[in-house]
Design an enzyme around this catalytic site. Structure first.
Site, PDB file in Angstrom:
ATOM      1  N   ALA A 145       0.763  -1.775   0.225  1.00 58.38           N
ATOM      2  CA  ALA A 145       0.159  -0.426   0.341  1.00 58.38           C
ATOM      3  C   ALA A 145       0.674   1.162  -0.332  1.00 58.38           C
ATOM      4  O   ALA A 145       1.570   1.358   0.622  1.00 58.38           O
ATOM      5  CB  ALA A 145      -1.220  -0.206   1.377  1.00 58.38           C
ATOM      6  N   VAL A 148       2.842  -1.353   4.151  1.00 57.88           N
ATOM      7  CA  VAL A 148       3.170  -0.189   3.466  1.00 57.88           C
ATOM      8  C   VAL A 148       4.661  -0.193   2.701  1.00 57.88           C
ATOM      9  O   VAL A 148       5.615  -0.659   3.129  1.00 57.88           O
ATOM     10  CB  VAL A 148       3.595   0.841   4.978  1.00 57.88           C
ATOM     11  CG1 VAL A 148       3.299   2.024   4.770  1.00 57.88           C
ATOM     12  CG2 VAL A 148       2.121   1.205   6.183  1.00 57.88           C
ATOM     13  N   CYS A 149       4.504   0.699   1.943  1.00 55.51           N
ATOM     14  CA  CYS A 149       4.731  -0.138   0.880  1.00 55.51           C
ATOM     15  C   CYS A 149       6.699   0.798   1.047  1.00 55.51           C
ATOM     16  O   CYS A 149       7.787  -0.289   0.906  1.00 55.51           O
ATOM     17  CB  CYS A 149       4.708   0.867  -0.468  1.00 55.51           C
ATOM     18  SG  CYS A 149       6.149   1.246  -1.963  1.00 55.51           S
ATOM     19  N   PHE A 150       6.404   1.553   1.157  1.00 61.25           N
ATOM     20  CA  PHE A 150       8.399   2.620   1.688  1.00 61.25           C
ATOM     21  C   PHE A 150       8.996   1.894   3.194  1.00 61.25           C
ATOM     22  O   PHE A 150      10.109   2.890   3.166  1.00 61.25           O
ATOM     23  CB  PHE A 150       7.886   3.852   1.801  1.00 61.25           C
ATOM     24  CG  PHE A 150       7.866   4.781   0.399  1.00 61.25           C
ATOM     25  CD1 PHE A 150       8.357   5.278  -0.309  1.00 61.25           C
ATOM     26  CD2 PHE A 150       6.578   4.293  -0.041  1.00 61.25           C
ATOM     27  CE1 PHE A 150       8.878   6.060  -1.424  1.00 61.25           C
ATOM     28  CE2 PHE A 150       6.623   5.217  -1.479  1.00 61.25           C
ATOM     29  CZ  PHE A 150       7.518   5.788  -1.964  1.00 61.25           C
TER      30      PHE A 150
END
Length: 276
Positions: free
Chosen positions: A82, A149-151
């Site tokens: 996401a 979470v992507c980052f």
């Protein structure tokens, strides 16, 4: 793929569903030879969460918190985790899968296309370099992510500065086209970001700590404000230089816009967004 003419498209302040619909529509037309390869820059209005095509949004996201913060959700055609799309520039690059010199291996084609992004950062004075997970701990973090979470972790050939992820991208092969799109955060509000996820307070604090250690936004890197226009201009130059390109503007016909509008309905539907 070098020394050719591509389309260039900017669509600022576009709805989440329309952003994803435009990327898919362009991929369809590029695959059929109806459009040249296309580089697109866009932003989001309203701000939104996008989830990967195979991500379990029903498990990972806090729908009550999303509604309270008026943050819609859209499911991408690409995989991955996401992303909160807020103060950022999003890019997409779309070209035929049969393009000469484009590697058939997804990781290698990702590295090739991301060179345009890397050079865009260089235009802004940011020494971004490709990230390659070297340690077993790094590789394990990719196999078993600690959050949705992507980052919070950099994958192969994503871009980083001083070990911190500065861009998050994903790629898919779709009906004969390659679609790669990615998020270039200008600034990040981690309070809003982590409120969107189904975590208890301990998990949330741990995720925030990992995020601060693993990710950085452009304004923080440059220690000054950068605008969408400045970043778009730099990335246009980056792609021009990386692949010796010229650009011509893309304007949709009425028929093309009608196809986009049909795809918008798909990306707005609960059946697509919350299918898993």
């Amino acid at each position: 793929m070098t020394g050719t003419t591509w389309h260039l498209l900017r669509t600022e302040s576009t709805s989440p569903a329309e952003n994803m619909a435009i990327d898919e529509a362009i991929a369809n037309w590029v695959a059929k030879g109806e459009l040249k390869p296309t580089l697109r820059f866009y932003s989001w209005a309203p701000h939104a969460i996008s989830v990967g095509r195979f991500q379990r949004a029903t498990r990972d996201l806090d729908r009550d918190a999303l509604e309270a913060n008026n943050i819609p959700v859209v499911r991408r055609l690409t995989g991955g985790r996401a992303v909160l799309h807020a103060d950022e520039l999003t890019y997409s690059v779309i070209l035929p899968e049969s393009t000469p010199a484009l590697p058939t291996n997804i990781i290698e084609s990702y590295r090739l296309l991301t060179e345009g992004v890397r050079r865009g950062y260089r235009e802004l004075g940011v020494p971004a370099e490709f990230s390659v997970p070297l340690t077993e701990e790094d590789r394990e973090a990719l196999r078993k992510p600690k959050s949705a979470v992507c980052f919070d972790a950099a994958s192969y050939y994503e871009l980083a500065v001083d070990g911190k992820k500065i861009a998050g991208s994903a790629q898919v092969r779709h009906q004969g086209a390659v679609l790669q799109h990615g998020s270039i955060p200008l600034s990040v509000d981690d309070e809003v970001l982590f409120d969107c996820f189904a975590m208890d307070e301990t998990e949330k604090q741990e995720a925030k700590t990992r995020f601060s250690e693993k990710a950085v936004a452009l304004n923080d890197t440059l220690k000054r404000f950068v605008s969408f226009d400045e970043v778009a201009a730099a990335f246009e130059t980056g792609f021009k230089d990386a692949f010796s390109l010229t650009f011509e503007p893309l304007v949709f016909t009425k028929e093309q816009q009608a196809e986009i509008d049909l795809l918008v309905k798909k990306y707005e539907s609960d059946e697509w967004v919350w299918k898993r």
